[in-house]
Design an enzyme around this catalytic site. Structure first.
Site, PDB file in Angstrom:
ATOM      1  N   ASP A  84      -3.831  -4.511  -5.373  1.00 39.67           N
ATOM      2  CA  ASP A  84      -4.947  -4.020  -4.580  1.00 39.67           C
ATOM      3  C   ASP A  84      -4.486  -3.792  -3.142  1.00 39.67           C
ATOM      4  OD1 ASP A  84      -4.842  -6.540  -3.390  1.00 39.67           O
ATOM      5  OD2 ASP A  84      -6.639  -7.289  -4.400  1.00 39.67           O
ATOM      6  N   GLN A  85      -5.411  -3.518  -2.253  1.00 35.88           N
ATOM      7  CA  GLN A  85      -5.063  -3.217  -0.864  1.00 35.88           C
ATOM      8  C   GLN A  85      -4.506  -4.420  -0.113  1.00 35.88           C
ATOM      9  OE1 GLN A  85      -8.162  -3.346  -2.086  1.00 35.88           O
ATOM     10  NE2 GLN A  85      -9.670  -3.957  -0.553  1.00 35.88           N
TER      11      GLN A  85
END
Length: 190
Positions: A66-67
């Site tokens: 994810d980020q």
């Protein structure tokens, strides 16, 4: 009978209309939800029982992050599915063949407890086992450990339901049941 439409309709985007009977789902307090207790569907006396784990080693890929640079929580369900499928294949049950026959083995519940994150390039092992069965359901335990130090990453419990070609729960076929019994009754020495 219909609610008022909000916004304006255009030829490219028709207005959405909701029936008055449409309601938001009710929230059920957790204390009122019944917990399941797997039934002893198979006679397992004299075997290794349901303590045997099947292990699959994997490596985190960049697109699973994810980020924040850790594995996205949704990806762990895929890891558990891969572990289950490899386990079932190891005892002679091919999920693709089940699907081609018109039946399905579908997850109806999956509960995950996240203990620690995985990052890009981390190697880990998915451990899956049967923890119980009923006439139409198979209960699975899943664990993920980071390698090489066996750091616990995830604990998960899943319920798989055997479905017919109309996606209705049915009894697990005797041919499949016999494969579970054969696996679960193997001696520890084998």
């Amino acid at each position: 009978m219909f609610l008022q439409v909000t916004g304006t309709a255009t030829p490219a985007m028709p207005a959405v209309v909701f029936l008055n009977s449409w309601r938001r789902p009710l929230s059920i307090p957790l204390r009122s939800v019944k917990t399941f207790k797997p039934l002893a569907f198979f006679d397992l006396k004299g075997g290794k029982g349901m303590s045997e784990f099947h292990e699959v080693e994997l490596k985190v890929r960049d697109y699973e992050l994810d980020q924040f640079g850790v594995v996205n929580n949704a990806v762990y369900a895929n890891y558990c599915q891969h572990g289950r499928h490899e386990f079932l294949e190891s005892i002679g049950i091919n999920c693709d063949e089940v699907a081609r026959s018109g039946e399905a083995l579908a997850i109806s519940e999956l509960t995950m407890k996240f203990l620690s994150p995985l990052r890009s390039g981390d190697k880990f092992v998915v451990k899956a086992r049967i923890s119980g069965t009923s006439a139409a359901r198979i209960y699975f335990d899943h664990f993920i450990f980071k390698l090489p130090n066996q750091e616990p990453i995830l604990e998960a419990k899943g319920i798989a339901v055997w479905l017919d070609n109309k996606y209705r729960p049915v009894r697990i076929p005797s041919s499949i049941r016999s494969k579970f019994v054969h696996f679960l009754r193997q001696d520890d020495a084998v």
